[in-house]
Design a protein around this motif. Structure first.
Motif, short mmCIF file in Angstrom:
data_model
loop_
_atom_site.label_atom_id
_atom_site.label_comp_id
_atom_site.label_asym_id
_atom_site.label_seq_id
_atom_site.Cartn_x
_atom_site.Cartn_y
_atom_site.Cartn_z
N THR A 70 -5.53 0.78 2.10
CA THR A 70 -4.74 0.10 3.03
C THR A 70 -4.29 -1.44 2.63
O THR A 70 -3.16 -1.93 2.82
CB THR A 70 -5.32 0.00 4.17
OG1 THR A 70 -5.59 1.44 4.70
CG2 THR A 70 -4.43 -0.65 5.26
N LEU A 73 -1.83 -1.50 -0.49
CA LEU A 73 -0.58 -1.26 -0.27
C LEU A 73 0.08 -2.32 0.73
O LEU A 73 1.04 -2.80 0.46
CB LEU A 73 -0.59 -0.22 0.87
CG LEU A 73 -0.91 1.46 0.03
CD1 LEU A 73 -1.16 2.44 0.90
CD2 LEU A 73 0.25 1.41 -0.96
N THR A 74 -0.71 -2.98 1.44
CA THR A 74 -0.23 -3.92 2.38
C THR A 74 0.10 -5.30 1.42
O THR A 74 1.30 -6.06 1.64
CB THR A 74 -1.31 -4.66 3.23
OG1 THR A 74 -1.66 -3.64 4.26
CG2 THR A 74 -0.96 -5.83 4.10
N GLN A 76 1.17 -5.00 -1.68
CA GLN A 76 2.49 -4.63 -2.47
C GLN A 76 3.75 -4.74 -1.49
O GLN A 76 4.47 -5.02 -1.93
CB GLN A 76 2.19 -2.99 -3.01
CG GLN A 76 1.02 -3.18 -3.97
CD GLN A 76 0.92 -1.52 -4.50
OE1 GLN A 76 1.55 -0.66 -3.72
NE2 GLN A 76 0.17 -1.36 -5.66
N GLN A 77 3.24 -4.31 -0.40
CA GLN A 77 4.45 -4.39 0.82
C GLN A 77 4.94 -5.80 0.98
O GLN A 77 6.02 -6.12 0.95
CB GLN A 77 3.92 -3.63 2.00
CG GLN A 77 4.04 -1.98 1.71
CD GLN A 77 3.36 -1.49 3.11
OE1 GLN A 77 2.86 -2.12 3.91
NE2 GLN A 77 3.31 -0.12 3.12
N LYS A 78 4.02 -6.75 1.21
CA LYS A 78 4.42 -8.05 1.32
C LYS A 78 4.85 -8.59 0.05
O LYS A 78 6.16 -9.51 0.22
CB LYS A 78 2.96 -8.84 1.40
CG LYS A 78 2.38 -8.61 2.77
CD LYS A 78 1.12 -9.46 3.02
CE LYS A 78 0.54 -9.34 4.38
NZ LYS A 78 -0.57 -9.97 4.54
N ILE A 80 7.11 -6.95 -2.01
CA ILE A 80 8.33 -6.52 -2.05
C ILE A 80 9.05 -7.12 -1.03
O ILE A 80 10.43 -7.46 -1.38
CB ILE A 80 8.27 -4.78 -1.80
CG1 ILE A 80 7.75 -4.09 -3.04
CG2 ILE A 80 9.61 -4.44 -1.57
CD1 ILE A 80 8.40 -4.25 -4.41
N GLN A 81 8.66 -7.33 0.19
CA GLN A 81 9.46 -7.94 1.30
C GLN A 81 9.69 -9.26 0.66
O GLN A 81 10.82 -9.82 0.86
CB GLN A 81 8.47 -8.21 2.50
CG GLN A 81 8.27 -6.74 3.30
CD GLN A 81 7.21 -6.91 4.55
OE1 GLN A 81 6.82 -7.92 4.67
NE2 GLN A 81 7.18 -5.74 4.94
#
Length: 340
Positions: A70, A73-74, A76-78, A80-81
């Motif tokens: 988790t 992924l968090t 990576q998501q940050k 990308i954002q």
């Protein structure tokens, strides 16, 4: 007294349990003994239950593994954002760094001009080999070709920074004096910005030896005889000091980023003393340079800048700081105060 049937069965079951711990001995409340067939069935059910529990334990991830996944992924998501926020909806990430349409355009222009630059550097290399290095001893030719590459790249991509107090440096150049140009460093864009600021003059970078491995740039560094520092070799550091002092004495400007690497936070990191030692021992002034906003167009996680630097980045040239009458530490402190 002869043993009864019940006694014999009980003894047999006890022996079986001793040899096979998974065998379950079940007695009814009325103390009646179950048949051997019933015992065997219960033993098989016990084994099946144990296997199911083992399989479930293997299949179910631990809380630590789930938490780690988790967290990853968090992050990576940050990222990308952040990339999408900076570079637009068409921005995407790669293992070499982020890209968007402008970054791809910048990269293609850089590579196209870089091929011409490479040919020019190869010509320079051949020229020095044929002449035995007796002509152009200060290696002005490859510096000129490198400056042309950087100027055209910034022209075609709209990346010329705004330069403040340029007149003071132009007057310094007219005086015929040479200096050590020292700048802060938090983006790859700092390199062409600093070269553009010095102008069409001969200069050498004091850089880490690892840059020799960068395609084309590494060739430019070697052909122009820039000053390379091998931090793992004490003897190399002494030779670097002598080489830098010689360039200054021979009338060639030096430029460097005394932090030694890019600042990821944007804050000015501690200075390494090599540049100030060169200037101090050679008795040359140091010109502080503040590069502002370079990381706003090309942070460390982008492969190329994601937008033009024009109207975003600024270079501030400060007055020369004389090294005479100061210790090396006093010189470094004065330069740091000026850049900040």
């Amino acid at each position: 007294m002869k043993p009864t049937t019940t006694t014999c069965v009980s003894a047999a079951l006890l022996l079986a349990a001793a040899h096979n711990p998974t065998t379950t001995l079940a007695f009814s409340p009325s103390s009646h003994v179950h048949s051997p067939a019933s015992v065997a069935v219960r033993s098989q059910k016990t084994r099946r239950t144990s296997l199911r529990l083992s399989a479930a334990a293997v299949a179910t991830p631990s809380n630590d593994d789930s938490s780690s996944t988790t967290t990853t992924l968090t992050k990576q998501q940050k990222r990308i954002q952040q990339i999408r926020k900076e570079g637009g909806i068409f921005a995407f990430n790669t293992k070499f760094g982020a890209l968007n349409p402008y970054a791809i355009y910048y990269g293609l222009v850089s590579i196209a001009l870089g091929l011409v630059w490479f040919v020019a550097l190869t010509f320079s290399q051949l020229f020095y080999k044929l002449t035995g290095g007796k002509l152009d001893k200060r290696r002005r030719l490859p510096v000129f070709f490198s400056h042309v590459w950087g100027t055209l790249l910034m022209l075609f991509t709209g990346c010329f920074p705004k330069v403040e107090n340029w007149d003071a440096i132009k007057d310094f150049h007219k005086s015929g004096r040479k200096a050590m140009f020292v700048a802060n460093h938090n983006s790859w864009m700092d390199i062409p910005f600093l070269g553009h600021t010095i102008g069409w003059h001969n200069y050498k970078f004091v850089a880490k030896k690892e840059l020799e491995k960068v395609p084309i740039l590494g060739k430019a560094i070697k052909v122009a005889k820039n000053v390379l520092v091998d931090r793992s070799n004490r003897r190399s550091q002494l030779l670097t000091l002598k080489q830098g002092m010689k360039w200054l004495d021979d009338g060639v400007n030096l430029c460097t980023f005394p932090e030694g690497t890019r600042s990821r936070s944007g804050r000015l990191m501690p200075f390494k003393n090599g540049a100030f030692k060169m200037a101090h021992k050679a008795g040359k002034p140091v010109i502080p340079v503040s590069i502002c906003g370079a990381a706003k167009v090309m942070p460390s996680y982008w492969m190329f800048p994601f937008k033009p630097a024009h109207n975003v980045c600024k270079v501030v040239l400060h007055e020369p700081i004389e090294s005479e009458g100061k210790t090396e530490q006093e010189l470094a402190d004065a330069v740091r105060d000026a850049i900040v």
